[in-house]
Design a protein around this motif. Structure first.
Motif, mmCIF file in Angstrom:
data_model
loop_
_atom_site.group_PDB
_atom_site.id
_atom_site.type_symbol
_atom_site.label_atom_id
_atom_site.label_comp_id
_atom_site.label_asym_id
_atom_site.label_seq_id
_atom_site.Cartn_x
_atom_site.Cartn_y
_atom_site.Cartn_z
ATOM 1 N N ILE B 79 0.868 -1.173 0.000
ATOM 2 C CA ILE B 79 0.000 0.000 0.000
ATOM 3 C C ILE B 79 0.907 1.227 0.000
ATOM 4 O O ILE B 79 1.775 1.377 0.853
ATOM 5 N N SER B 82 -0.243 4.921 2.251
ATOM 6 C CA SER B 82 -1.282 4.378 3.135
ATOM 7 C C SER B 82 -2.169 5.507 3.680
ATOM 8 O O SER B 82 -1.740 6.657 3.798
ATOM 9 N N ASP B 86 -7.290 2.417 5.478
ATOM 10 C CA ASP B 86 -6.702 1.116 5.157
ATOM 11 C C ASP B 86 -6.507 0.258 6.409
ATOM 12 O O ASP B 86 -6.112 -0.910 6.312
#
Lengths: 117, 113
Positions: B79, B82, B86
């Motif tokens: 990711i 981020s 998330d």
């Protein structure tokens, strides 16, 4: 498209009493059906599956499930629940004829089971 | 017993940082899945691979998420950047033949501050 419904968010049962967790499904072809259990801070653990054959499937920890084609159901059962059975239970389905989908499963929303002493 | 191994088990980081989660599937399993679990959304399939090739990543936000299998013993989910939304538990699962059950790792609990 395939789908799974677990109509109960939570099931409460007294220790020693029978436990049932409900699951209904929808697939276009032959269903492959699975039950998983999840304990806190752990991944899902496989309990049992139905692919073909006997409608009553026996699995781990004394659990069993009955496949009912006419009612499109696959309810999980245990004759005598234990406090240690308290967990989150997931039903899952895939279309047995959909080879291109590989092992892709559709999961239900989960049912929390609480077994009280 | 053979098991799926995920690392790290816990990750706390600040918004905007890159996050990499790793998964070692069970030896011999040719299909690998990435899931995300949250209280609100439940269990969501993000992506899955067969024989290291991506089969379906339609559940994954493409702009920030990426999944790869550099080799048969390693799957990664990244990711970048981020975001707090998330924050979730990310599970990896592997499976062999088509009617075999998926085996899950114990997940990576990700918190984005």
């Amino acid at each position: 498209a395939q789908s799974v419904a677990q109509p109960e968010d939570q099931v409460n049962v007294a220790e020693g009493n029978p436990l049932t967790v409900k699951c209904t499904y929808s697939v276009s072809g032959n269903p492959y059906l699975f039950w998983y259990v999840q304990y806190p801070n752990r991944g899902l653990q496989f309990l049992l599956k139905y692919i073909t054959g006997d409608n009553l499937v026996k699995g781990s920890y004394g659990f069993e499930a009955e496949f009912n084609k006419s009612q499109t159901s696959f309810h999980l059962k245990k004759p005598s629940a234990l406090v240690s059975d308290s967990a989150l239970y997931f039903c899952a389905v895939r279309d047995g004829g959909a080879r291109a989908a590989g092992n892709k499963l559709t999961f239900g929303g989960g049912t929390r089971v609480l077994v009280k002493p | 017993d053979a098991r799926v191994t995920q690392t790290p088990r816990h990750k706390v980081t600040e918004m905007g940082q890159e996050v990499t989660m790793r998964c070692q599937p069970i030896l011999g399993h040719n299909t690998v899945f990435w899931y995300r679990q949250t209280m609100m959304q439940g269990l969501e399939l993000l992506a899955y691979f067969r024989n290291r090739a991506p089969l379906d990543d339609s559940g994954m936000p493409k702009d920030r998420f990426s999944a790869e299998m550099p080799d048969a013993t390693l799957a990664t989910l990244k990711i970048q950047p981020s975001e707090p939304r998330d924050s979730a538990v990310y599970f990896c699962a592997s499976a062999g033949y088509s009617n075999q059950p998926q085996h899950f790792g114990d997940g990576t609990r990700l918190s984005i501050l």
